[in-house]
Design a protein around this motif. Sequence first.
Motif, PDB file in Angstrom:
ATOM      1  N   ASN A   1       4.338   5.901  -3.755  1.00  0.00           N
ATOM      2  CA  ASN A   1       5.522   6.229  -2.957  1.00  0.00           C
ATOM      3  C   ASN A   1       6.638   5.211  -3.210  1.00  0.00           C
ATOM      4  O   ASN A   1       7.809   5.573  -3.420  1.00  0.00           O
TER       5      ASN A   1
ATOM      6  N   ASN B   1       5.606  -1.179   7.831  1.00  0.00           N
ATOM      7  CA  ASN B   1       6.446  -0.369   6.953  1.00  0.00           C
ATOM      8  C   ASN B   1       7.881  -0.839   7.152  1.00  0.00           C
ATOM      9  O   ASN B   1       8.536  -0.478   8.134  1.00  0.00           O
TER      10      ASN B   1
ATOM     11  N   ASP C   1       0.861  -1.175   0.000  1.00  0.00           N
ATOM     12  CA  ASP C   1       0.000   0.000   0.000  1.00  0.00           C
ATOM     13  C   ASP C   1       0.902   1.232   0.000  1.00  0.00           C
ATOM     14  O   ASP C   1       1.897   1.279   0.719  1.00  0.00           O
ATOM     15  N   GLY C   2       0.529   2.214  -0.807  1.00  0.00           N
ATOM     16  CA  GLY C   2       1.429   3.339  -1.029  1.00  0.00           C
ATOM     17  C   GLY C   2       2.342   3.059  -2.206  1.00  0.00           C
ATOM     18  O   GLY C   2       3.530   3.402  -2.198  1.00  0.00           O
TER      19      GLY C   2
ATOM     20  N   SER D   1      -0.759   6.725   1.469  1.00  0.00           N
ATOM     21  CA  SER D   1      -0.939   5.347   1.927  1.00  0.00           C
ATOM     22  C   SER D   1      -2.087   5.351   2.921  1.00  0.00           C
ATOM     23  O   SER D   1      -1.932   5.786   4.064  1.00  0.00           O
TER      24      SER D   1
ATOM     25  N   HIS E   1       7.451   5.597   2.412  1.00  0.00           N
ATOM     26  CA  HIS E   1       6.148   5.630   3.093  1.00  0.00           C
ATOM     27  C   HIS E   1       5.222   4.658   2.360  1.00  0.00           C
ATOM     28  O   HIS E   1       4.408   5.031   1.518  1.00  0.00           O
ATOM     29  N   PHE E   2       5.416   3.384   2.662  1.00  0.00           N
ATOM     30  CA  PHE E   2       4.616   2.314   2.078  1.00  0.00           C
ATOM     31  C   PHE E   2       4.562   1.178   3.081  1.00  0.00           C
ATOM     32  O   PHE E   2       5.301   1.166   4.078  1.00  0.00           O
TER      33      PHE E   2
END
Length: 269
Positions: A94, A121, A90-91, A188, A101-102
Amino acid sequence: MNALALDARETTLKEILQQAGALALAHFKSRRPGEYTLKGAQDFLTESDTMVEQYIRHKLKAAFPDDGILGEEIGGQADNSQLWIIDPIDGTANFARGIEHFCVVLAFVKDGVTLLGGIFNPATDELYLARKGVYVEKNGMPLRVATTSELQATSFELGWSNRVTQQRYLDVYTALLASGVNIRRGASGALALAWVAEGRTDGYAELHMNAWDCLAGLLMVEEAGGMICCFPKKHADIAHGGAVLAATPYIAPALSEATQIELNPLVSY
């Protein structure tokens, strides 16, 4: 589901989440700038998404062959009453652009109720875990939502979705700005919800969000004392997604009014 069966799934969730996170991080560090494609407008796809999801699916099927699996990249059926829900990265925007930032997201649902949730993360080594009615934590430390009570002091994140009209999004954005809220976007949704649970931000909303992006984070906000939306109202809703809102309880009613997203009256501070 008995406690021992849920204990086994909790242990497996934590293990798989960390292993999948390590795989995602290895891909992130080896990626070349610009190595991605688009599934649609502003909808990024990398080879890493599919590889991470395949890894998670293999591990889950080996451990719990009778459980269902629904993932962002490969899909699946949501009608199994015991269901794992995966967002491998997700993200993705990025991730694709080299921004740390994922996250990898994993949730376990029984009859429409999220019982376990994990968000990891790997770039920052932040592991968020929750079990319904028991705990929510980050790297072993318990979490609690912020105590912010004034809208003018609120830091709120608003996600964007191409599944709703631009006008609907702009109307919500305008209403939030008029209330004095400071609006941000980190790209995210899962981490945004984890940050609400942690008290880093005061709320998050997205006008349409898929189950793999939000179920783990909504459980975390709930367990951290926040207020959340009514998604899903029933198990069948998981397949379709819906509007999502999560916030500190003191400002949640005002944010619900501004976004026109209904809060769950059974979940409160």
